[in-house]
Design an enzyme around this catalytic site. Structure first.
Site, PDB file in Angstrom:
ATOM      1  N   ARG A 113      -6.267   1.381  -2.979  1.00 59.73           N
ATOM      2  CA  ARG A 113      -5.802   2.735  -3.328  1.00 59.73           C
ATOM      3  C   ARG A 113      -5.223   2.705  -4.742  1.00 59.73           C
ATOM      4  O   ARG A 113      -4.294   1.943  -5.013  1.00 59.73           O
ATOM      5  CB  ARG A 113      -4.733   3.197  -2.320  1.00 59.73           C
ATOM      6  CG  ARG A 113      -4.119   4.515  -2.699  1.00 59.73           C
ATOM      7  CD  ARG A 113      -3.183   5.088  -1.626  1.00 59.73           C
ATOM      8  NE  ARG A 113      -2.632   6.326  -2.133  1.00 59.73           N
ATOM      9  CZ  ARG A 113      -1.349   6.530  -2.430  1.00 59.73           C
ATOM     10  NH1 ARG A 113      -0.452   5.583  -2.210  1.00 59.73           N
ATOM     11  NH2 ARG A 113      -0.953   7.673  -2.936  1.00 59.73           N
ATOM     12  N   HIS A 158      -0.591  11.056  -9.373  1.00 54.28           N
ATOM     13  CA  HIS A 158       0.497  10.191  -8.906  1.00 54.28           C
ATOM     14  C   HIS A 158       1.607  10.236  -9.958  1.00 54.28           C
ATOM     15  O   HIS A 158       1.805   9.294 -10.719  1.00 54.28           O
ATOM     16  CB  HIS A 158      -0.022   8.768  -8.695  1.00 54.28           C
ATOM     17  CG  HIS A 158       0.884   7.895  -7.879  1.00 54.28           C
ATOM     18  ND1 HIS A 158       0.476   7.228  -6.739  1.00 54.28           N
ATOM     19  CD2 HIS A 158       2.190   7.566  -8.031  1.00 54.28           C
ATOM     20  CE1 HIS A 158       1.484   6.523  -6.235  1.00 54.28           C
ATOM     21  NE2 HIS A 158       2.546   6.707  -7.011  1.00 54.28           N
ATOM     22  N   GLU A 204       2.915  12.075  -2.863  1.00 56.59           N
ATOM     23  CA  GLU A 204       4.343  12.367  -2.668  1.00 56.59           C
ATOM     24  C   GLU A 204       4.843  13.556  -3.481  1.00 56.59           C
ATOM     25  O   GLU A 204       5.860  13.454  -4.189  1.00 56.59           O
ATOM     26  CB  GLU A 204       5.194  11.144  -3.006  1.00 56.59           C
ATOM     27  CG  GLU A 204       4.913   9.945  -2.138  1.00 56.59           C
ATOM     28  CD  GLU A 204       5.989   8.865  -2.235  1.00 56.59           C
ATOM     29  OE1 GLU A 204       6.813   8.910  -3.173  1.00 56.59           O
ATOM     30  OE2 GLU A 204       6.009   8.002  -1.351  1.00 56.59           O
ATOM     31  N   ASN A 344       3.121   7.983   3.437  1.00 51.74           N
ATOM     32  CA  ASN A 344       3.857   6.914   2.754  1.00 51.74           C
ATOM     33  C   ASN A 344       5.161   6.727   3.500  1.00 51.74           C
ATOM     34  O   ASN A 344       6.029   7.603   3.480  1.00 51.74           O
ATOM     35  CB  ASN A 344       4.173   7.303   1.296  1.00 51.74           C
ATOM     36  CG  ASN A 344       2.967   7.166   0.381  1.00 51.74           C
ATOM     37  OD1 ASN A 344       1.874   6.847   0.830  1.00 51.74           O
ATOM     38  ND2 ASN A 344       3.178   7.407  -0.908  1.00 51.74           N
ATOM     39  N   TYR A 346       8.383   4.085   4.410  1.00 54.81           N
ATOM     40  CA  TYR A 346       9.098   2.849   4.092  1.00 54.81           C
ATOM     41  C   TYR A 346      10.329   2.631   4.965  1.00 54.81           C
ATOM     42  O   TYR A 346      10.727   1.502   5.200  1.00 54.81           O
ATOM     43  CB  TYR A 346       9.599   2.874   2.634  1.00 54.81           C
ATOM     44  CG  TYR A 346       8.530   2.744   1.596  1.00 54.81           C
ATOM     45  CD1 TYR A 346       7.748   3.830   1.217  1.00 54.81           C
ATOM     46  CD2 TYR A 346       8.302   1.527   0.969  1.00 54.81           C
ATOM     47  CE1 TYR A 346       6.760   3.707   0.242  1.00 54.81           C
ATOM     48  CE2 TYR A 346       7.324   1.387  -0.005  1.00 54.81           C
ATOM     49  CZ  TYR A 346       6.556   2.479  -0.367  1.00 54.81           C
ATOM     50  OH  TYR A 346       5.583   2.345  -1.329  1.00 54.81           O
ATOM     51  N   GLU A 417       1.013   4.066   1.989  1.00 63.98           N
ATOM     52  CA  GLU A 417       1.979   3.152   1.357  1.00 63.98           C
ATOM     53  C   GLU A 417       2.983   2.670   2.386  1.00 63.98           C
ATOM     54  O   GLU A 417       3.474   3.441   3.220  1.00 63.98           O
ATOM     55  CB  GLU A 417       2.786   3.842   0.251  1.00 63.98           C
ATOM     56  CG  GLU A 417       2.114   3.876  -1.085  1.00 63.98           C
ATOM     57  CD  GLU A 417       2.987   4.525  -2.161  1.00 63.98           C
ATOM     58  OE1 GLU A 417       4.203   4.239  -2.203  1.00 63.98           O
ATOM     59  OE2 GLU A 417       2.439   5.320  -2.937  1.00 63.98           O
TER      60      GLU A 417
HETATM   61  C1  NOJ Z   1       6.389   5.719  -3.660  1.00 63.84           C
HETATM   62  C2  NOJ Z   1       5.468   5.937  -4.818  1.00 63.84           C
HETATM   63  O1  NOJ Z   1       4.265   6.537  -4.450  1.00 63.84           O
HETATM   64  C3  NOJ Z   1       5.239   4.703  -5.647  1.00 63.84           C
HETATM   65  O2  NOJ Z   1       4.847   5.126  -6.904  1.00 63.84           O
HETATM   66  C4  NOJ Z   1       6.494   3.858  -5.665  1.00 63.84           C
HETATM   67  O3  NOJ Z   1       6.389   2.794  -6.546  1.00 63.84           O
HETATM   68  C5  NOJ Z   1       6.734   3.334  -4.261  1.00 63.84           C
HETATM   69  N1  NOJ Z   1       6.803   4.428  -3.325  1.00 63.84           N
HETATM   70  C6  NOJ Z   1       7.975   2.470  -4.130  1.00 63.84           C
HETATM   71  O4  NOJ Z   1       9.110   3.191  -4.425  1.00 63.84           O
END
Ligand code: NOJ
Length: 521
Positions: A113, A158, A204, A344, A346, A417
């Protein structure tokens, strides 16, 4: 209201009873054709910021004029120098040592990606010409990937856009940018769509609009109290105006793709949303509603219009006239369906209500009148990572997938992500022996595997990131890569996590929590 409370309680209960998975993790548990990859974005890795006809982007200008806003004062002028190092060999005009595509191939990923730099393709936007060297670069990258059996998974936007459009339209604040994006997307579909089968319009946009127009951290640095003190901006309405333009830009690009390209090119198109999982801090109604509001401002803000043609109820009630309304023509354009949702994800975090008791509102969740915290009764929700507010809470991955499947018509999901940040350290050994990342990836992949076993409609997973890179306002102070990058020599070195991911993809990953594995084992 009661139904909403019910949903959140159910999710909270499900999260609470799920213990971290101790099962073995096996690639064979994932359906055939599941995409396993790694992700990057143009500004974070390419460098070559003024080469071969590329125009300046908003991030080029911001990092040069506001270097004080970047943790180490640095920028993406060179970054990972990926522009010159994506492959080697005589077939490429961009040559050098065995590099990034080869690295991906050696890991065994079947997808990559990446994002296209708008300013490399259309340096001056719609009114200037197409930069053929920019087209050639991505063309060669795509060919190199396909030759290695790696499916390109392409993001159009992005965070970076041609600086000229920032000036001309006030970035995403001016409705004129919609036509610009539509044109840019069309140029890309036309140039690459015969080979690119996965497109996403925006990465995002929910996070970006808040960081840009509410907290003033991203270019062009707009905000107003209580969210911050910037030279210009209005945190009460600019994020929503920008979001509206982004949603309609997305809708126009999807419409164009579906009408003019999809049948002959056979690809699919979606959008990527940043999704934290919010758990109520306490079992009180106010915190349960706060978690619901936080999810609404995080996820529903963009996906409800795309799926239901309307902003979520919580936002309409709270923001009233600061939230734009969709015209009939806009609603009609929004009727095109996305083929998939990019998630995405985390971290999970606790949500505390700020309506019943005052809190600091100068935060990411402040506009939802929510305060997010990693602590409950002195206990942290998960292990810390290098980025404040990002915790290792693997079981939340399954919850977020379930939540998105349920709310959005069981639309296919790609986890676009997921990754773990390390602090920059003087010790190479520390950085290479990234046990924390191995455990994080193992936990989150187990959580996806559990979702798959329970019938979730999820089709792919991308680690952020293949290699250390420019982490926006954190500059190069944190490292997300499975490959360590020495930013002086540009040498790439596999970390323990790269070897772990490769082993997993080859079908023989170590099981259980890793304590002592060495990178060279
Ligand atoms: C979100 C973003 O899409 C990416 O650009 C960023 O580096 C990562 N997460 C980590 O924060």
């Amino acid at each position: 209201m009661a139904a909403a409370t019910g949903v959140v309680m159910l999710l909270a209960a499900a999260l609470a009873i799920l213990a971290p998975s101790t099962r073995a993790l096996d690639r064979a548990e994932f359906p055939p054709g599941f995409l396993f990859g790694a992700a990057t974005s143009a500004y974070q890795i390419e460098g070559a910021y003024l080469e071969d006809g590329k125009g300046l982007s908003n991030w080029d200008v911001f990092t040069h004029t506001h270097s004080g806003n970047i943790a180490d004062g640095r920028n993406g002028d060179v970054a990972d120098d990926h522009y010159h190092r994506y492959m080697h060999g005589t077939e490429s005009a961009h040559r050098q040592s065995p590099e990034d595509v080869e690295i991906m191939h050696s890991l065994g990923v079947n997808s990559y990606r990446f994002s296209i730099s708008w300013a490399r393709i259309l340096p001056r936007g719609r009114l200037g010409g197409v930069n053929s060297a920019g087209i050639a670069f991505y063309d060669q990258l795509i060919v190199a990937l396909l030759q290695k059996g790696i499916e390109p998974f392409v993001t159009l936007h992005h965070f970076d856009l041609p600086h000229e459009l920032e000036t001309r339209y006030g970035g995403w604040l001016g409705a004129g940018i919609r036509e610009e994006f539509d044109h840019y997307a069309d140029v890309c579909f036309q140039a690459f769509g015969d080979r690119v089968k996965f497109w996403t319009t925006f990465n995002e946009p929910n996070m970006m609009t808040r960081l840009t127009y509410m907290l003033g951290m991203y270019p062009p640095n707009h905000c107003s109290p209580p969210f911050g003190n910037c030279n210009s901006g209005n945190s009460q309405w600019e994020p929503y105006v920008a979001a509206h333009n982004i949603i309609m830009s997305h809708a126009a690009a999807v419409d164009n793709y579906k009408k003019n390209y999809q049948a002959k090119q056979g690809g699919s198109i979606g959008i990527v949303i940043s999704m934290k999982y919010y758990e109520p801090l306490t079992n009180t109604t106010v915190d349960i509603l706060a978690a619901r509001r936080a999810l609404s401002f995080e996820i529903h803000w963009f996906l409800d219009p795309i799926f239901f043609g309307e902003y979520p109820k919580e936002m309409r009630e709270m923001l009233s006239s600061n939230l734009p309304k969709f015209t009939l023509a806009e609603k009609i354009l929004l009727e095109n369906k996305v083929d998939f949702i990019g998630v995405n994800h985390y971290t999970a975090i606790y949500a505390k209500d700020c309506i019943s008791s005052p809190c600091d509102l100068n935060t990411y969740e402040g506009n939802a009148l929510v305060f997010a915290t990693g602590q409950r009764d002195g206990v942290q929700i998960g292990k810390s990572t290098a980025l404040v507010g990002f915790y290792d809470v693997p079981e939340a991955m399954e919850q977020i997938i379930k939540y998105v499947n349920q709310r959005y018509e069981n639309t296919p999901i790609y986890v676009t992500e997921n990754g773990y940040s390390q602090h920059n350290s003087n010790s190479m050994e520390d950085m290479i022996n990234d046990v924390g990342r191995v455990n994080y990836l193992r936990g989150y992949l187990s959580s996806i595997s559990s979702a798959v076993r329970r019938g979730a409609n999820v089709h792919g997973y991308f680690v952020w990131s293949i290699m250390d890179n420019f982490e926006w306002v954190f500059g190069f102070t944190v490292r997300f890569g499975m490959y360590h990058v020495d930013f002086t020599t540009q040498e790439r070195t596999p970390k323990m996590s790269a070897k772990w991911y490769r082993d997993f993809l080859m079908g023989y990953a170590p099981l259980g929590e890793v304590q002592t594995l060495r990178a060279d084992s």
